[in-house]
Motif scaffolding. Structure first.
Motif, PDB file in Angstrom:
ATOM      1  N   VAL A  82       1.878  21.676  -7.297  1.00  0.00           N
ATOM      2  CA  VAL A  82       1.894  20.272  -7.717  1.00  0.00           C
ATOM      3  C   VAL A  82       3.194  19.593  -7.309  1.00  0.00           C
ATOM      4  N   PHE A  83       4.318  20.238  -7.610  1.00  0.00           N
ATOM      5  CA  PHE A  83       5.610  19.653  -7.223  1.00  0.00           C
ATOM      6  C   PHE A  83       5.743  19.594  -5.705  1.00  0.00           C
ATOM      7  N   GLY A  84       5.191  20.593  -5.011  1.00  0.00           N
ATOM      8  CA  GLY A  84       5.259  20.617  -3.555  1.00  0.00           C
ATOM      9  C   GLY A  84       4.505  19.468  -2.923  1.00  0.00           C
ATOM     10  N   VAL A  85       3.315  19.147  -3.458  1.00  0.00           N
ATOM     11  CA  VAL A  85       2.516  18.047  -2.911  1.00  0.00           C
ATOM     12  C   VAL A  85       3.231  16.713  -3.113  1.00  0.00           C
ATOM     13  N   ILE A  86       3.749  16.478  -4.307  1.00  0.00           N
ATOM     14  CA  ILE A  86       4.466  15.217  -4.563  1.00  0.00           C
ATOM     15  C   ILE A  86       5.696  15.108  -3.671  1.00  0.00           C
ATOM     16  N   ASP A  87       6.395  16.211  -3.504  1.00  0.00           N
ATOM     17  CA  ASP A  87       7.569  16.213  -2.634  1.00  0.00           C
ATOM     18  C   ASP A  87       7.187  15.884  -1.197  1.00  0.00           C
ATOM     19  N   GLU A  88       6.069  16.437  -0.752  1.00  0.00           N
ATOM     20  CA  GLU A  88       5.592  16.167   0.613  1.00  0.00           C
ATOM     21  C   GLU A  88       5.225  14.698   0.786  1.00  0.00           C
ATOM     22  N   VAL A  89       4.582  14.112  -0.221  1.00  0.00           N
ATOM     23  CA  VAL A  89       4.208  12.695  -0.155  1.00  0.00           C
ATOM     24  C   VAL A  89       5.452  11.817  -0.057  1.00  0.00           C
ATOM     25  N   VAL A  90       6.459  12.124  -0.863  1.00  0.00           N
ATOM     26  CA  VAL A  90       7.684  11.318  -0.882  1.00  0.00           C
ATOM     27  C   VAL A  90       8.484  11.493   0.410  1.00  0.00           C
ATOM     28  N   ARG A  91       8.627  12.746   0.866  1.00  0.00           N
ATOM     29  CA  ARG A  91       9.431  13.015   2.062  1.00  0.00           C
ATOM     30  C   ARG A  91       8.818  12.410   3.325  1.00  0.00           C
ATOM     31  N   SER A  92       7.514  12.278   3.350  1.00  0.00           N
ATOM     32  CA  SER A  92       6.850  11.732   4.530  1.00  0.00           C
ATOM     33  C   SER A  92       6.772  10.205   4.480  1.00  0.00           C
ATOM     34  N   SER A  93       7.494   9.614   3.537  1.00  0.00           N
ATOM     35  CA  SER A  93       7.564   8.152   3.383  1.00  0.00           C
ATOM     36  C   SER A  93       6.224   7.527   3.042  1.00  0.00           C
ATOM     37  N   LYS A  94       5.337   8.300   2.459  1.00  0.00           N
ATOM     38  CA  LYS A  94       4.066   7.753   1.998  1.00  0.00           C
ATOM     39  C   LYS A  94       4.255   7.149   0.610  1.00  0.00           C
ATOM     40  N   ASP A  95       3.399   6.226   0.280  1.00  0.00           N
ATOM     41  CA  ASP A  95       3.493   5.546  -1.006  1.00  0.00           C
ATOM     42  C   ASP A  95       2.843   6.395  -2.093  1.00  0.00           C
ATOM     43  N   VAL A  96       3.609   6.732  -3.119  1.00  0.00           N
ATOM     44  CA  VAL A  96       3.084   7.555  -4.200  1.00  0.00           C
ATOM     45  C   VAL A  96       1.921   6.850  -4.903  1.00  0.00           C
ATOM     46  N   SER A  97       2.003   5.536  -5.030  1.00  0.00           N
ATOM     47  CA  SER A  97       0.935   4.808  -5.720  1.00  0.00           C
ATOM     48  C   SER A  97      -0.369   4.825  -4.924  1.00  0.00           C
ATOM     49  N   VAL A  98      -0.279   4.866  -3.581  1.00  0.00           N
ATOM     50  CA  VAL A  98      -1.484   4.989  -2.761  1.00  0.00           C
ATOM     51  C   VAL A  98      -2.117   6.355  -2.971  1.00  0.00           C
ATOM     52  N   PHE A  99      -1.266   7.387  -2.985  1.00  0.00           N
ATOM     53  CA  PHE A  99      -1.750   8.743  -3.268  1.00  0.00           C
ATOM     54  C   PHE A  99      -2.396   8.791  -4.657  1.00  0.00           C
ATOM     55  N   TRP A 100      -1.797   8.091  -5.593  1.00  0.00           N
ATOM     56  CA  TRP A 100      -2.316   8.074  -6.977  1.00  0.00           C
ATOM     57  C   TRP A 100      -3.680   7.387  -7.053  1.00  0.00           C
ATOM     58  N   GLN A 101      -3.845   6.316  -6.296  1.00  0.00           N
ATOM     59  CA  GLN A 101      -5.141   5.636  -6.254  1.00  0.00           C
ATOM     60  C   GLN A 101      -6.225   6.566  -5.717  1.00  0.00           C
ATOM     61  N   GLU A 102      -5.866   7.377  -4.735  1.00  0.00           N
ATOM     62  CA  GLU A 102      -6.829   8.333  -4.186  1.00  0.00           C
ATOM     63  C   GLU A 102      -7.164   9.413  -5.213  1.00  0.00           C
ATOM     64  N   MET A 103      -6.175   9.803  -6.001  1.00  0.00           N
ATOM     65  CA  MET A 103      -6.428  10.770  -7.075  1.00  0.00           C
ATOM     66  C   MET A 103      -7.417  10.188  -8.086  1.00  0.00           C
TER      67      MET A 103
END
Length: 525
Positions: free
Chosen positions: A262-283
């Motif tokens: 879980v922490f690894g996925v969030i870290d990957e999203v942040v490090r790749s400059s992706k928007d966490v809120s976009v990832f959250w909408q997909e969740m």
């Protein structure tokens, strides 16, 4: 000057409008038979064709040679409207022209006949943004306009319009466009523009557009910016999405309590400059799909999935109960709302929420408590052992055994020995909160509740539950009701224990212990 693709490919006739056949068929009929309404109300989400249909209708009513109810786009009237030279077709954005003076100008103009066209057409976009006084000024004119005037109002928020305005218009509700219709249009544009795109990539763009044609075409143009093959990975990278793989990894990690993933996925999203809120909408979207899959046998009717996506979704949904999915949906929704206000702390909100979703003891919400109860009931009904692997005994039993071992081995006088044993190690332990247990086990069924409340529950040294009744009649009534399984579930939940139905017995005893707490009451099960 470069023209955006969504403007370049804006439909010019009703037949080119995708996904709104229930509206275009009526407008074509009215145009073909010259049965126009004096006022139209187009409502629906953004990018679904409201303004496009308004412009086509404005041309159709003024066209000199309409074709099957659509404008010919060749006559002088059509060409004048397309070029913006027609002064009789006026477009007004109510978001920036929402004052009463703007509506008064229209009210003063409508009395004049058109200068060059057959009809004077007013297209008012985002009409819900008009002020209260502006709506009042519009009412009379909208109800009885001159025969040469047509109003077309468009809005994305119908609920903000006064009922008096809605009742004076012919209303059309624009639907979100289906994924298949969006893919078909994107494929057509890609072919015309020599854009190479995988079908799976077009599907991802269509899903991301959420039923809006304009958004879908704009996203296609964005992904085609470097003129390379558009793949699903390129779409995810361009749009800042976390990707289906990361969503599936996260969901499985939540079910398994895998904090590292879980922490690894969030870290990957942040490090790749992706928007966490976009990832959250997909969740949130994925959880919605799992909930649909879990609760209905007609999931294919409500979900737009390929065979492989359906298989993945079904496997993920099987990891959770319905109650757990509902609890997670609430937590995801609450945290998404918090993200909209937090700005820089989106990552922390995401991580804290995912931890709560994995460790149910950290969330005391009603949805989570229901999820925990359902999990316990499922385990009990399937006969699964609820005790830890080490088979730890309830603390109260452990303390009783310790007390028994502390009794002196030297045999004292009989009376003294009995007294010491009675004080140091009682053979049974009263269950605290018995009234609450009785209420939950009987679901407040009057007669059963009264009998069970007169009884008392005890835990014995050999890890059994005895329920003692003051009379035979009370015992028989509860026994006949067959609530032992329900009673067992409630006792296990309240005491955090793992008794089975066979561990519970009923008996009649006039010698019932006082339920007054003693030193052992501080121990939990």
């Amino acid at each position: 000057m470069h023209q955006a693709l969504y403007r370049k490919y804006r439909p010019q006739v009703f037949d080119d409008v995708y996904g709104q056949e229930h509206i275009t068929s009526i407008l074509k009929y009215e145009t073909e038979n010259s049965k126009f309404s004096h006022a139209y109300l187009f409502c629906g989400s953004r990018g679904t064709g409201k303004t496009t249909c308004a412009k086509i209708l404005a041309k159709a009513v003024n066209c000199e040679a309409p074709v099957n109810g659509s404008p010919c786009n060749k006559c002088a009237s059509c060409m004048a409207i397309d070029s913006g030279a027609a002064t009789d077709v006026l477009e007004m954005d109510a978001a920036s022209n929402n004052g009463v003076e703007n509506i008064r100008d229209i009210r003063d103009e409508v009395v004049y006949t058109p200068s060059s066209l057959k009809y004077r057409v007013y297209i008012v976009d985002e009409v819900h943004m008009l002020s209260g006084s502006a709506f009042n000024a519009l009412l009379k004119t909208l109800e009885e306009p001159p025969s040469h005037v047509i109003f077309i109002l468009a809005t994305t928020e119908l609920h903000k319009l006064p009922a008096t305005i809605i009742s004076r218009c012919q209303r059309f509700d624009f639907r979100r466009i289906s994924t298949e219709a969006l893919i078909e249009r994107l494929s057509y544009i890609s072919e015309r523009e020599n854009i190479e795109a995988e079908q799976s990539a077009l599907r991802s763009i269509a899903k991301f557009a959420q039923g809006g044609m304009r958004d879908a075409i704009s996203l296609l143009e964005l992904c085609a910016g470097n003129r390379t093959l558009i793949t699903e990975e390129l779409v995810e990278s361009t749009l800042g999405s976390g990707g289906k793989t990361n969503i599936l990894r996260t969901v499985k990690a939540l079910a398994q309590g895998d904090y590292d993933t879980v922490f690894g996925v969030i870290d990957e999203v942040v490090r790749s400059s992706k928007d966490v809120s976009v990832f959250w909408q997909e969740m949130i979207s994925f959880y919605r799909d799992m909930l649909v899959m879990k609760t209905t046998k007609l999931a294919d009717k409500y979900l737009d999935l390929t065979d492989s996506e359906r298989e993945q979704l079904s496997g993920a949904a099987a990891l959770f109960t319905k109650e757990t999915l509902l609890s997670h949906c609430r937590m995801l929704d609450d945290s998404f709302y918090a993200m909209q206000k937090s700005g820089a702390v989106k990552r922390m909100i995401a991580e804290m929420t995912l931890i709560k979703m994995m460790d149910k003891s950290l969330d005391t919400g009603a949805d989570n408590l229901l999820a925990r109860i359902s999990k316990l009931e499922m385990a009990l009904s399937s006969g699964a052992a609820m005790r830890p692997v080490a088979k730890e005994e309830p603390k109260v039993v452990t303390e009783i055994k310790k007390a028994e071992q502390s009794v002196p081995k030297t045999t004292p006088k009989p009376d003294t020995a009995k007294a010491e044993v009675k004080v140091s190690a009682p053979s049974v332990k009263p269950i605290r909160g018995w009234s609450e247990i009785a209420e939950k086990a009987t679901a407040n069924e009057g007669y059963l509740l009264s009998f069970l409340k007169m009884a008392k529950g005890y835990i014995t040294a050999d890890k059994k539950v005895k329920i003692k009744f003051p009379t035979d009649f009370g015992k028989d009534m509860v026994e006949r009701a067959g609530i032992k399984a329900r009673l067992c579930s409630v006792i296990n939940l309240e005491l955090q224990a793992a008794f089975s139905d066979s561990d519970i017995s009923y008996e009649v005893s006039g010698d019932m212990l006082d339920d007054t707490p003693d030193d052992l009451d501080s121990f939990d099960m």
